[in-house]
Write an enzyme that holds these catalytic residues in place. Structure first.
Site, mmCIF file in Angstrom:
data_model
loop_
_atom_site.group_PDB
_atom_site.id
_atom_site.type_symbol
_atom_site.label_atom_id
_atom_site.label_comp_id
_atom_site.label_asym_id
_atom_site.label_seq_id
_atom_site.Cartn_x
_atom_site.Cartn_y
_atom_site.Cartn_z
ATOM 1 N N HIS A 194 0.840 -1.207 0.000
ATOM 2 C CA HIS A 194 0.000 0.000 0.000
ATOM 3 C C HIS A 194 0.875 1.257 0.000
ATOM 4 C CE1 HIS A 194 -2.808 -2.895 2.198
ATOM 5 N NE2 HIS A 194 -3.532 -2.537 1.164
ATOM 6 N N GLN B 180 -18.329 -5.620 -1.384
ATOM 7 C CA GLN B 180 -17.498 -6.424 -2.273
ATOM 8 C C GLN B 180 -17.184 -7.807 -1.709
ATOM 9 O OE1 GLN B 180 -14.299 -3.405 -2.065
ATOM 10 N NE2 GLN B 180 -12.871 -5.108 -2.054
ATOM 11 N N GLY C 278 -3.106 -0.906 -7.336
ATOM 12 C CA GLY C 278 -2.005 -1.848 -7.515
ATOM 13 C C GLY C 278 -2.225 -2.784 -8.695
HETATM 14 P P1 AMP Z 1 -6.649 -3.618 -0.500
HETATM 15 O O1 AMP Z 1 -6.461 -2.907 0.798
HETATM 16 O O2 AMP Z 1 -6.217 -5.044 -0.458
HETATM 17 O O3 AMP Z 1 -8.020 -3.409 -1.085
HETATM 18 O O4 AMP Z 1 -5.653 -2.944 -1.524
HETATM 19 C C1 AMP Z 1 -5.652 -1.562 -1.728
HETATM 20 C C2 AMP Z 1 -4.789 -1.242 -2.909
HETATM 21 O O5 AMP Z 1 -3.456 -1.692 -2.662
HETATM 22 C C3 AMP Z 1 -5.243 -1.914 -4.202
HETATM 23 O O6 AMP Z 1 -5.085 -0.993 -5.279
HETATM 24 C C4 AMP Z 1 -4.290 -3.078 -4.320
HETATM 25 O O7 AMP Z 1 -4.094 -3.511 -5.655
HETATM 26 C C5 AMP Z 1 -3.020 -2.474 -3.753
HETATM 27 N N1 AMP Z 1 -2.083 -3.501 -3.301
HETATM 28 C C6 AMP Z 1 -2.350 -4.537 -2.466
HETATM 29 N N2 AMP Z 1 -1.252 -5.312 -2.326
HETATM 30 C C7 AMP Z 1 -0.280 -4.760 -3.089
HETATM 31 C C8 AMP Z 1 1.082 -5.103 -3.380
HETATM 32 N N3 AMP Z 1 1.657 -6.185 -2.856
HETATM 33 N N4 AMP Z 1 1.778 -4.305 -4.217
HETATM 34 C C9 AMP Z 1 1.205 -3.193 -4.770
HETATM 35 N N5 AMP Z 1 -0.070 -2.818 -4.536
HETATM 36 C C10 AMP Z 1 -0.807 -3.590 -3.716
#
Ligand code: AMP
Length: 285
Positions: free
Chosen positions: A36, A63, A150
């Site tokens: 993040h 979701q 991401g």
């Molecule tokens: P989440 O909190 O899992 O919904 O993720 C929030 C954002 O962080 C989303 O855009 C994900 O794609 C991104 N993200 C999660 N894990 C990673 C990672 N390992 N590398 C880069 N971005 C990430």
């Protein structure tokens, strides 16, 4: 210390002005990790030191499917604030479900179309409608110039980009590379569900992708590239593969040569792990 906003009135007041250099938003469900934070760094590069970087933290019930991990999803707000502070985040918007869905059920949602029924959408039929709906709401609320997502969630990034284009959102959607552990495992808030044995098995997902990339470099066809990853993963009983698929960069059929995307999703126990990477196909001539 970032400014923490948890009401619509305060957000409204905040967004009534914006720095000339613009605002970049990073949307998360909290349980923040360095993946993040790399999105935060990308956001900062987009707006510069005088621009504004905002992080949203919201575990979006819409979701999650009925039998998914909404209740046990990790919530670590104090640690999240500390990480945001260390990364130089300016503002955190952290709404409650009641604030985002005051009528309880969302009667009007954004449907992702055919691409939303494939891959992640096949396994989680209501997932992308939930994602797109909350992203649309958060874009309307936070009024950013840029929104950073991401590549880790590649199909999500593609669908958000498409929604912004097709529905004429006045925002630039920016992808940011996947951050990994030293052994290759893509960082994920859900990795903390894994025990030691599961953690070991999980690292084979990125190994499978690397082996597939080697097959590609050696001139393998699309089928051979995907088979390399499949065959590697099949050796580990702790991994239950959902799909291994090679696609074009916009998630259509793979090209016969050039840049493509390998998507891999597998379960370790009940934990669903996603990974993907670019693969350059050299077999076509
Ligand atoms: P989440 O909190 O899992 O919904 O993720 C929030 C954002 O962080 C989303 O855009 C994900 O794609 C991104 N993200 C999660 N894990 C990673 C990672 N390992 N590398 C880069 N971005 C990430």
């Amino acid at each position: 210390m970032p400014k923490i906003i948890d009401s619509l009135a305060a957000l409204d007041e905040h967004t009534s002005t914006a720095p000339e250099q613009g605002r970049a938003v990073v949307m998360t469900m909290g349980a923040l990790h360095p993946g993040h934070m790399s999105l935060v760094d990308t956001a900062r590069e987009l707006v510069g030191p005088a621009g504004e970087v905002m992080v949203t933290i919201f575990v979006n019930p819409l979701q999650f499917g009925a039998n998914e991990d909404l209740d046990k999803y990790p919530r670590t707000f104090d640690d999240d604030v500390a990480m945001c502070e260390a990364a130089g985040v300016d503002v955190i918007f952290a709404p409650t479900p009641e604030l985002m869905y005051p009528d309880g059920e969302a009667a009007i949602t954004i449907q992702p179309g055919p691409l939303g029924a494939l891959y992640e959408g096949a396994a989680r039929p209501t997932h992308f409608a939930g994602v797109l709906t909350v992203v649309a709401k958060l874009l309307n609320l936070t009024k950013p110039n840029y929104a950073v997502y991401g590549e880790k969630d590649y199909q999500q990034l593609a669908l958000i980009g498409r929604m912004a284009r097709e529905l004429n959102f006045d925002v630039e959607i920016v992808g940011s590379p996947t951050i990994r552990e030293a052994d290759g495992l893509a960082l994920s808030s859900r990795n903390r569900y894994l025990d030691e044995e599961g953690r070991q098995a999980a690292s084979e997902i990125s190994t499978a992708i690397e082996l597939a990339q080697q097959t590609a470099r050696a001139g393998g066809t699309a089928e051979e590239i995907a088979a390399t990853a499949q065959d590697h993963l099949a050796q580990f009983p702790a991994l239950k593969v959902d799909y291994v698929v090679l696609t074009s960069n916009d998630l259509g059929d793979p090209p016969t040569s050039g840049s493509a995307r390998l998507l891999v999703t597998a379960y370790v126990g009940s934990t669903r792990l996603l990974d993907n990477a670019e693969v350059v196909i050299n077999s076509g001539s």
